[in-house]
Design a protein around this motif. Sequence first.
Motif, short mmCIF file in Angstrom:
data_model
loop_
_atom_site.label_atom_id
_atom_site.label_comp_id
_atom_site.label_asym_id
_atom_site.label_seq_id
_atom_site.Cartn_x
_atom_site.Cartn_y
_atom_site.Cartn_z
N CYS A 1 2.73 14.99 0.70
CA CYS A 1 2.52 13.85 -0.20
C CYS A 1 3.84 13.14 -0.48
CB CYS A 1 1.90 14.32 -1.51
SG CYS A 1 0.15 14.77 -1.40
N GLN A 2 4.90 13.91 -0.69
CA GLN A 2 6.20 13.29 -0.93
C GLN A 2 6.68 12.52 0.30
OE1 GLN A 2 9.08 16.05 -3.14
NE2 GLN A 2 7.38 17.43 -2.67
N ALA A 3 6.49 13.10 1.48
CA ALA A 3 6.90 12.42 2.71
C ALA A 3 6.13 11.12 2.89
CB ALA A 3 6.68 13.34 3.92
N ASN A 4 4.84 11.13 2.59
CA ASN A 4 4.05 9.90 2.67
C ASN A 4 4.53 8.86 1.67
OD1 ASN A 4 2.48 10.94 4.70
ND2 ASN A 4 0.54 10.76 3.62
N VAL B 1 8.24 1.17 4.18
CA VAL B 1 7.44 0.01 4.59
C VAL B 1 7.57 -1.12 3.57
CG1 VAL B 1 5.08 -0.81 4.96
CG2 VAL B 1 5.80 1.40 5.91
N GLN B 2 7.56 -0.78 2.30
CA GLN B 2 7.69 -1.78 1.25
C GLN B 2 9.04 -2.50 1.34
OE1 GLN B 2 7.30 -0.23 -2.77
NE2 GLN B 2 8.48 -1.91 -3.60
N VAL B 3 10.11 -1.74 1.56
CA VAL B 3 11.43 -2.35 1.69
C VAL B 3 11.48 -3.26 2.90
CG1 VAL B 3 13.86 -1.86 2.19
CG2 VAL B 3 12.64 -0.48 0.50
N ASP B 4 10.86 -2.83 4.00
CA ASP B 4 10.87 -3.62 5.23
C ASP B 4 10.09 -4.92 5.06
OD1 ASP B 4 11.44 -4.09 7.99
OD2 ASP B 4 9.40 -3.47 8.48
N VAL B 5 8.96 -4.85 4.37
CA VAL B 5 8.11 -6.03 4.21
C VAL B 5 8.70 -7.02 3.21
CG1 VAL B 5 5.85 -6.84 3.38
CG2 VAL B 5 5.99 -4.84 4.89
N THR B 6 9.17 -6.51 2.08
CA THR B 6 9.66 -7.39 1.01
C THR B 6 11.12 -7.80 1.19
OG1 THR B 6 10.34 -5.53 -0.39
CG2 THR B 6 8.07 -6.32 -0.61
N ARG B 7 11.87 -7.03 2.01
CA ARG B 7 13.31 -7.27 2.17
C ARG B 7 14.03 -7.20 0.83
NH1 ARG B 7 13.95 -6.34 7.50
NH2 ARG B 7 12.43 -7.52 8.72
N ARG B 8 13.54 -6.38 -0.07
CA ARG B 8 14.13 -6.27 -1.40
C ARG B 8 14.53 -4.83 -1.68
NH1 ARG B 8 13.79 -9.30 -6.00
NH2 ARG B 8 12.28 -10.71 -5.05
N THR B 9 15.76 -4.64 -2.12
CA THR B 9 16.25 -3.32 -2.48
C THR B 9 16.17 -3.17 -3.99
OG1 THR B 9 17.77 -3.27 -0.60
CG2 THR B 9 18.23 -1.77 -2.41
N SER B 10 15.18 -2.42 -4.45
CA SER B 10 15.03 -2.23 -5.90
C SER B 10 16.12 -1.35 -6.46
CB SER B 10 13.65 -1.63 -6.21
OG SER B 10 12.61 -2.52 -5.84
N THR C 1 0.12 2.22 6.07
CA THR C 1 1.48 2.34 5.56
C THR C 1 2.13 3.67 5.93
OG1 THR C 1 0.52 3.00 3.42
CG2 THR C 1 1.23 0.70 3.67
N VAL C 2 1.37 4.62 6.45
CA VAL C 2 1.97 5.88 6.91
C VAL C 2 1.71 6.12 8.39
CG1 VAL C 2 1.79 6.93 4.61
CG2 VAL C 2 -0.04 7.31 6.28
N TRP C 3 1.19 5.12 9.07
CA TRP C 3 0.75 5.29 10.45
C TRP C 3 1.88 5.79 11.35
CZ3 TRP C 3 -4.19 5.33 11.83
CH2 TRP C 3 -4.49 5.37 13.18
N GLN C 4 3.08 5.24 11.17
CA GLN C 4 4.20 5.60 12.03
C GLN C 4 4.69 7.02 11.81
OE1 GLN C 4 5.28 3.68 14.53
NE2 GLN C 4 3.71 2.20 13.96
N ALA C 5 4.24 7.66 10.72
CA ALA C 5 4.72 9.00 10.39
C ALA C 5 3.98 10.10 11.14
CB ALA C 5 4.62 9.24 8.88
N LEU D 1 -3.66 13.23 5.89
CA LEU D 1 -3.52 13.40 4.44
C LEU D 1 -3.93 12.13 3.71
CD1 LEU D 1 -2.57 15.15 2.07
CD2 LEU D 1 -0.25 14.29 2.46
N ALA D 2 -3.54 10.98 4.25
CA ALA D 2 -3.89 9.71 3.61
C ALA D 2 -5.39 9.44 3.68
CB ALA D 2 -3.12 8.57 4.27
N ALA D 3 -6.02 9.83 4.79
CA ALA D 3 -7.45 9.58 4.97
C ALA D 3 -8.29 10.33 3.96
CB ALA D 3 -7.87 9.96 6.38
N GLY D 4 -7.79 11.45 3.44
CA GLY D 4 -8.55 12.22 2.47
C GLY D 4 -8.64 11.57 1.11
#
Length: 381
Positions: free
Chosen positions: A143-146, A153-162, A313-317, A324-327
């Motif tokens: 779960c943590q890895a996901n 993915v969020q950083v890549d899409v938004t190009r924003r470093t929170s 959002t976890v497909w590449q992992a 785990l995500a499908a459950g």
Amino acid sequence: MTSRGSAARSAAGPITPRVTVLVPAHDEEEALPRTLRSLADQTLRPGRVVVVADNCSDATTDVARAHGADVVETSGNRDRKAGALNQALRRVRTDLVLALDADTTITPRFVEDGLRLLDSRPSLGAVGGVFEGESPRGYLRGCQANEYERYGVQVDVTRRTSVLTGTAALIRREALEEVARERGSRLPGVAGDVYDRAAITEDSELTLALRTLGYELASPLSMRCTTELMPSWRDLHRQRVRWYKGMLDNLAAYGVTRTTLRYHGQQVMLTLSAIMLATLVGLTVLAVVTGTFQLVPFWLAIGGVFLVERLTTVWQAGWRARALAAGILPELFYDLALQRAYLHAVWLHHTGRDAGWHHVTTSDDGRARVPVSTGRAGAGG
């Protein structure tokens, strides 16, 4: 006290004298070799690697020297990682500083890609890594890895470093020096300190400091770093309470400004989402128990969209992450645990209580060993 390591470094790539690496370490003899090997394997190797040994009672200093690193031992530090880094930074004269956690490894092109990005964009004060979990074993680590994968993915899409992650960040020394000059005036903290010694999450505080001073930040996906995953629910809860409360404390110290307004909004949304998720789960359980639960096409469609988002959002992992995500329900339970930690952090923040500080060590097989409470000492965590 400073001493020079004697082991020869890897011939992975040329050396750049522009970068000094600071690795704050509190009893990290087991994790440190992997971290130092990842530095030796860089396509562009840092000119100097310094392990900042903070109140260590194990063989951290010996391990560091054996892997070719310099060692700086802190003196009288009671301010955790921030205090350890502040002491070490007084000795740094290079253009760039790579702050790297002792339990974190970085991709071979991390330094090279970071330098290229900083050289091409003068407005950048720092570039941070996009962290991912070590090979997950079991449900909790999965779960943590996901979660970390989705963050990337969020950083890549938004190009924003929170947040400029504290696990691995390449920072301009001139930006750090400006932060130190502005402490006690434009910025919270003690004049002359780079890291605010009162902050329990020094990375989010430094993020606010750099943004307040007008610096931009970036986290390219090519600069990945791998960090430890919490081995137990108790360790996870403690870690996240500290993270959440640290940001709340930092925002309180900065107040509401143009820089912090978005972060304050995020905290409001986190609070509302925690309440809404708990309410939804509670009402669903109540409906099942009372026999009034029924499937509604509209909500099934919403659930389908949610499932697609969780999968993509976890497909590449890999297939384990997708399974785990499908459950849905396993990750929903994990999300509830995070929401509980957030609400706990909110309570601690508003009551002025300490979130605590603990250091988790793991054996070579990745199993948790005894958590060590470090109080206000120790750079680990």
